[in-house]
Design an enzyme around this catalytic site. Structure first.
Site, PDB file in Angstrom:
ATOM      1  N   ASP A  16       1.125  -1.350   0.273  1.00  0.00           N
ATOM      2  CA  ASP A  16      -0.073  -0.599  -0.504  1.00  0.00           C
ATOM      3  C   ASP A  16       0.826   1.362   0.333  1.00  0.00           C
ATOM      4  O   ASP A  16       1.937   0.426   0.194  1.00  0.00           O
ATOM      5  CB  ASP A  16      -1.465  -0.172   1.135  1.00  0.00           C
ATOM      6  CG  ASP A  16      -2.528   1.452   0.847  1.00  0.00           C
ATOM      7  OD1 ASP A  16      -2.597   1.104  -0.527  1.00  0.00           O
ATOM      8  OD2 ASP A  16      -2.658   1.428   1.864  1.00  0.00           O
ATOM      9  N   GLY A  19       0.003   5.648  -4.534  1.00  0.00           N
ATOM     10  CA  GLY A  19      -0.409   6.097  -5.224  1.00  0.00           C
ATOM     11  C   GLY A  19      -0.153   8.080  -4.060  1.00  0.00           C
ATOM     12  O   GLY A  19      -0.135   9.194  -4.375  1.00  0.00           O
ATOM     13  N   ASN A  64     -10.953  -2.694  -5.323  1.00  0.00           N
ATOM     14  CA  ASN A  64     -10.389  -1.978  -5.713  1.00  0.00           C
ATOM     15  C   ASN A  64     -11.277  -1.306  -7.400  1.00  0.00           C
ATOM     16  O   ASN A  64     -10.542  -0.334  -7.939  1.00  0.00           O
ATOM     17  CB  ASN A  64      -8.948  -2.479  -6.448  1.00  0.00           C
ATOM     18  CG  ASN A  64      -7.603  -2.179  -4.755  1.00  0.00           C
ATOM     19  OD1 ASN A  64      -6.837  -3.047  -4.832  1.00  0.00           O
ATOM     20  ND2 ASN A  64      -7.926  -1.309  -3.856  1.00  0.00           N
TER      21      ASN A  64
HETATM   22  C1  IPE Z   1      -5.109  -2.773  -0.057  1.00  0.00           C
HETATM   23  O1  IPE Z   1      -4.787  -1.518   0.158  1.00  0.00           O
HETATM   24  C2  IPE Z   1      -5.271  -3.007  -1.455  1.00  0.00           C
HETATM   25  C3  IPE Z   1      -4.338  -3.251  -2.235  1.00  0.00           C
HETATM   26  C4  IPE Z   1      -3.144  -3.158  -1.506  1.00  0.00           C
HETATM   27  C5  IPE Z   1      -4.358  -3.903  -2.385  1.00  0.00           C
HETATM   28  P1  IPE Z   1      -6.189  -0.430  -0.417  1.00  0.00           P
HETATM   29  O2  IPE Z   1      -5.589   1.135  -0.311  1.00  0.00           O
HETATM   30  O3  IPE Z   1      -7.289  -0.624  -1.048  1.00  0.00           O
HETATM   31  O4  IPE Z   1      -6.886  -0.219   1.006  1.00  0.00           O
HETATM   32  P2  IPE Z   1      -8.221   0.562   1.504  1.00  0.00           P
HETATM   33  O5  IPE Z   1      -8.657   1.478   0.651  1.00  0.00           O
HETATM   34  O6  IPE Z   1      -6.888   1.306   1.800  1.00  0.00           O
HETATM   35  O7  IPE Z   1      -8.221   0.146   2.857  1.00  0.00           O
HETATM   36  C1  IPE Z   2      -2.269   0.298  -3.375  1.00  0.00           C
HETATM   37  O1  IPE Z   2      -1.220   1.148  -3.584  1.00  0.00           O
HETATM   38  C2  IPE Z   2      -1.809   0.399  -5.048  1.00  0.00           C
HETATM   39  C3  IPE Z   2      -3.296  -0.726  -5.261  1.00  0.00           C
HETATM   40  C4  IPE Z   2      -4.286  -0.663  -4.102  1.00  0.00           C
HETATM   41  C5  IPE Z   2      -3.703  -1.671  -6.484  1.00  0.00           C
HETATM   42  P1  IPE Z   2      -2.665   3.003  -2.894  1.00  0.00           P
HETATM   43  O2  IPE Z   2      -2.982   3.089  -4.477  1.00  0.00           O
HETATM   44  O3  IPE Z   2      -3.760   1.706  -2.336  1.00  0.00           O
HETATM   45  O4  IPE Z   2      -1.981   4.038  -2.524  1.00  0.00           O
HETATM   46  P2  IPE Z   2      -2.695   5.035  -1.414  1.00  0.00           P
HETATM   47  O5  IPE Z   2      -2.789   4.532  -0.237  1.00  0.00           O
HETATM   48  O6  IPE Z   2      -3.331   5.718  -2.100  1.00  0.00           O
HETATM   49  O7  IPE Z   2      -1.494   5.484  -0.927  1.00  0.00           O
HETATM   50 MG    MG Z   3      -4.221   2.482  -0.721  1.00  0.00          MG
END
Ligand code: IPE
Ligand code: IPE
Ligand code: MG
Length: 227
Positions: A16, A19, A64
């Site tokens: 995680d 982003g 997702n």
């Molecule tokens: C969990 O991360 C899923 C993956 C890392 C693929 P998310 O970013 O989707 O989780 P939440 O929404 O913060 O709980």
């Molecule tokens: C994890 O990074 C990747 C996926 C869930 C596919 P995020 O996209 O959730 O990154 P943050 O949590 O928004 O920083």
């Molecule tokens: Mg995330």
């Protein structure tokens, strides 16, 4: 148990923070995901120098799909590219690719790429299990239905129908990005897993951090309800 000799066989990671990594640098989100893929590549490469039997990576959750269409499509394109570019290296390094989650609903060409990669790496001696369109609650419901078709639902009969049925028990679950939640990942399997929540965004994760996490695990005392 002698804690100093405790070795992890199976580690899972909630990757995680892509982003936030991009946002901090005023870069497009897609670039954060791209750097995330590079972190995965380095980690998988490093496995050949480790005695870990299985690494399970949460790449795309069943929740997702709620993200904007262009982000989902970027992620799917990165998956296509990654399989195409890294498959040979998986084969050479003896890595067996496994997918957990309901991946058959992904685009036809991705399903084909994945099925081919699974077949080509079937003889690998260590496993990289990638969670795609994975949700643990859905996995448990599915397993319970299948177990019921066989007869009685017991812990053992249900477990036999989890996607992870052929993997070693989960020893360590790591989540990066500082969030302290499971986000529908390996709820059943984590019953007695050790957990580690790291304040590192996924693109900054390194093989050294995995090795450090394994040292942390080795020093933990597991009790399984005993004393
Ligand atoms: C969990 O991360 C899923 C993956 C890392 C693929 P998310 O970013 O989707 O989780 P939440 O929404 O913060 O709980
Ligand atoms: C994890 O990074 C990747 C996926 C869930 C596919 P995020 O996209 O959730 O990154 P943050 O949590 O928004 O920083
Ligand atoms: Mg995330």
């Amino acid at each position: 148990m002698n804690a100093s000799t405790q070795r992890a066989r199976h580690v899972a990671i909630i990757m995680d923070g892509n982003g936030r990594w991009a946002k901090k640098r005023h870069l497009p989100r897609a670039l954060g995901h791209q750097r995330g893929v590079e972190a995965v590549r380095k980690l998988v490469r490093s496995l050949k120098n480790s005695d870990l039997e299985c690494l399970t990576l949460y790449a795309f959750s069943s929740e997702n799909w709620k993200r904007p269409e262009d982000e989902v499509s970027d992620l799917m394109n990165m998956l296509r590219k990654f399989i195409r570019s890294d498959l040979e290296e998986f084969v050479e390094n003896g890595v067996r690719l496994k997918i957990i989650g309901d991946y058959k609903v992904l685009a036809d060409d991705i399903v084909e790429l994945l099925d081919d990669a699974i077949a080509r790496t079937a003889h690998g001696t260590r496993t990289v299990a990638v969670a795609l369109n994975y949700g643990s609650q859905q996995e448990i419901v599915r397993a319970a239905k299948l177990a019921a078709e066989d007869g009685a639902i017991t812990e053992q009969s249900l477990e036999r129908h989890l996607f992870t049925h052929d993997l070693p028990p989960l020893d360590l679950l790591i989540r990066t990005s500082g969030e302290v939640r499971l986000s529908n990942f390996l709820l059943w399997q984590a019953a007695y897993a050790e957990m580690l929540f790291l304040d590192v965004l996924w693109p900054d994760f390194t093989p050294e951090l995995l090795s450090h996490s394994l040292d942390t695990f080795a020093a933990r005392e597991r009790r399984y309800g005993g004393r």
